[in-house]
Scaffold this motif. Structure first.
Motif: not given
Ligand code: HEM
Ligand SMILES: *[C@@H]1O[C@H](CO)[C@@H](O)[C@H](O)[C@H]1NC(C)=O
Ligand SMILES: *[C@@H]1O[C@H](CO)[C@@H](O)[C@H](O)[C@H]1NC(C)=O
Length: 323
Positions: A206, A210, A231
């Motif tokens: 994640c 992101r 995420c």
């Protein structure tokens, strides 16, 4: 007496072969696929057996082993520098940004080294060659192409965290930066696209994707939305998403996904969407054989980056430390 001098001669012959002095291609010319054939025919089958067992136990391990070879080769050549643990004299690459809490598979490499040394009777096979062979065997174990691995690399006595930080490409890079990073290693944009196809297997965290799912505009909305639940904007940094929809299969879905703006990393999507590599992405997306052929060729090029040969470096007894 005759017997012992015969076995002495045999040992001498084996050692000479081990340093490649008697091999069909002298070491000064570089690597050769038959490097261990006469001195330890069990070496390659032993490595394959352990890679297959590790991948059977956890499919992702194949991806992790492939990535180790890549991260090794981009830092002063394919010399197993990535395997050295931190010590007062070793500036470990394991702590570099692209590797820290991310590179994995080191225990499998340790296991291979122990078993291969046992099979050969002494420490013969370099850790750098083990990484190269394990990368190939991993790709095969996940249904991908095979290739002949060039062998005879020796192991470094140094590591460089700074060089790892500088040379390993970052997931926020755009196409020109990616091309430049590969060019510095003698790899062209065709190698870049083919080798990025390694992201047909494995996972990313994640924290790595992101920014892409919250901030990029070249991503399809449904895809971004589905990833946002996995995420969130903060926390869950280590949650994993497949780099393509079939992360345990060495197929062409990675490229297919790029056409649909479903690349997981910013650097993946950078290969498709108006740049010079679009046509090649399209070719690979509907011709898995073309992808496999080029991938295999580019893996050989990757594995040939600045090897230590002849009497350079050493054959480590333990891949984690210099002798
Ligand atoms: C083109 C530039 C590249 C960039 C920017 C890049 C970046 C990354 C990043 C950020 C991850 C996820 C790491 C994590 O979340 O912990 C990853 C995973 C991976 N990369 Fe790359 N990579 C590139 C090229 C390559 C190449 C050339 C190979 C091998 C030939 C490769 C093999 C892999 C594999 C197999 C994984 C999954 C590893 C696992 O699941 O353990 N990558 N890459
Ligand atoms: C590596 O990761 C650990 C755990 O997240 C962190 O504490 C450490 O500061 C990192 N090391 C470097 C050199 O960035
Ligand atoms: C997205 O961009 C904004 C504005 O530049 C920035 O503050 C933010 O940290 C970025 N990343 C995420 C995940 O929102």
């Amino acid at each position: 007496m005759a017997l012992s001098s015969l076995s002495f001669f045999r040992a001498f012959l084996l050692l000479s072969l081990a340093t490649s002095a008697f091999s069909t291609r002298p070491y000064k010319e570089g690597l050769a696929p038959n490097f261990y054939d006469y001195v330890c025919p069990q070496a390659l089958p032993t490595i394959k057996r352990i890679v297959e067992a590790a991948v059977q136990q956890e499919r992702r391990m194949g991806a992790s082993l492939l990535r180790l070879h890549f991260h090794d080769c981009f830092v002063n050549g394919c010399d197993a520098s990535i395997l050295l643990d931190p010590s007062p004299t070793i500036d470990s690459e394991k702590l570099a940004g692209p590797n820290n809490n991310s590179a994995r598979g080191f225990e499998v490499i340790d296991q291979i080294k122990a078993e291969v040394d046992k099979a050969c009777g002494f420490s013969l096979v370099s850790c750098a060659d083990i990484l190269a062979i394990a990368a190939r065997d991993s790709v095969v174990a996940l249904g991908g192409p095979s290739w002949e691995v060039q062998l005879g690399r020796r192991d470094s006595t140094t590591a460089s965290r700074t060089t790892a930080n500088n040379n390993i490409p970052a997931p926020n890079m755009d196409l020109p930066a990616l091309i430049n990073t590969f060019q510095k290693q003698g790899l062209d944009s065709r190698d870049l696209v083919a080798l990025s196809g390694a992201h047909t297997i494995g996972f990313a965290q994640c924290r790595i994707f992101r920014d892409r799912i919250y901030n990029d505009t070249n991503i399809v909305a449904d895809f971004a939305r589905s990833l946002k639940s996995l995420c969130p904007r903060t926390g869950e940094d280590g949650n994993l998403a497949g780099l393509d929809p079939s992360p345990a299969q060495f197929d062409s879905l990675y490229f297919h996904n790029l056409l649909a703006q479903k690349g997981l990393l910013h650097s993946d999507q950078a290969l498709y969407g108006g740049g010079s590599t679009d046509e090649l992405v399209k070719t690979y997306s509907d011709d898995v054989e073309a992808f496999w052929d080029d991938f295999a060729k580019s893996m050989v090029k990757l594995g040939n980056i600045k090897p230590l040969i002849g009497n350079q470096g050493q054959i480590r007894l333990n891949c984690r430390r210099v002798n």
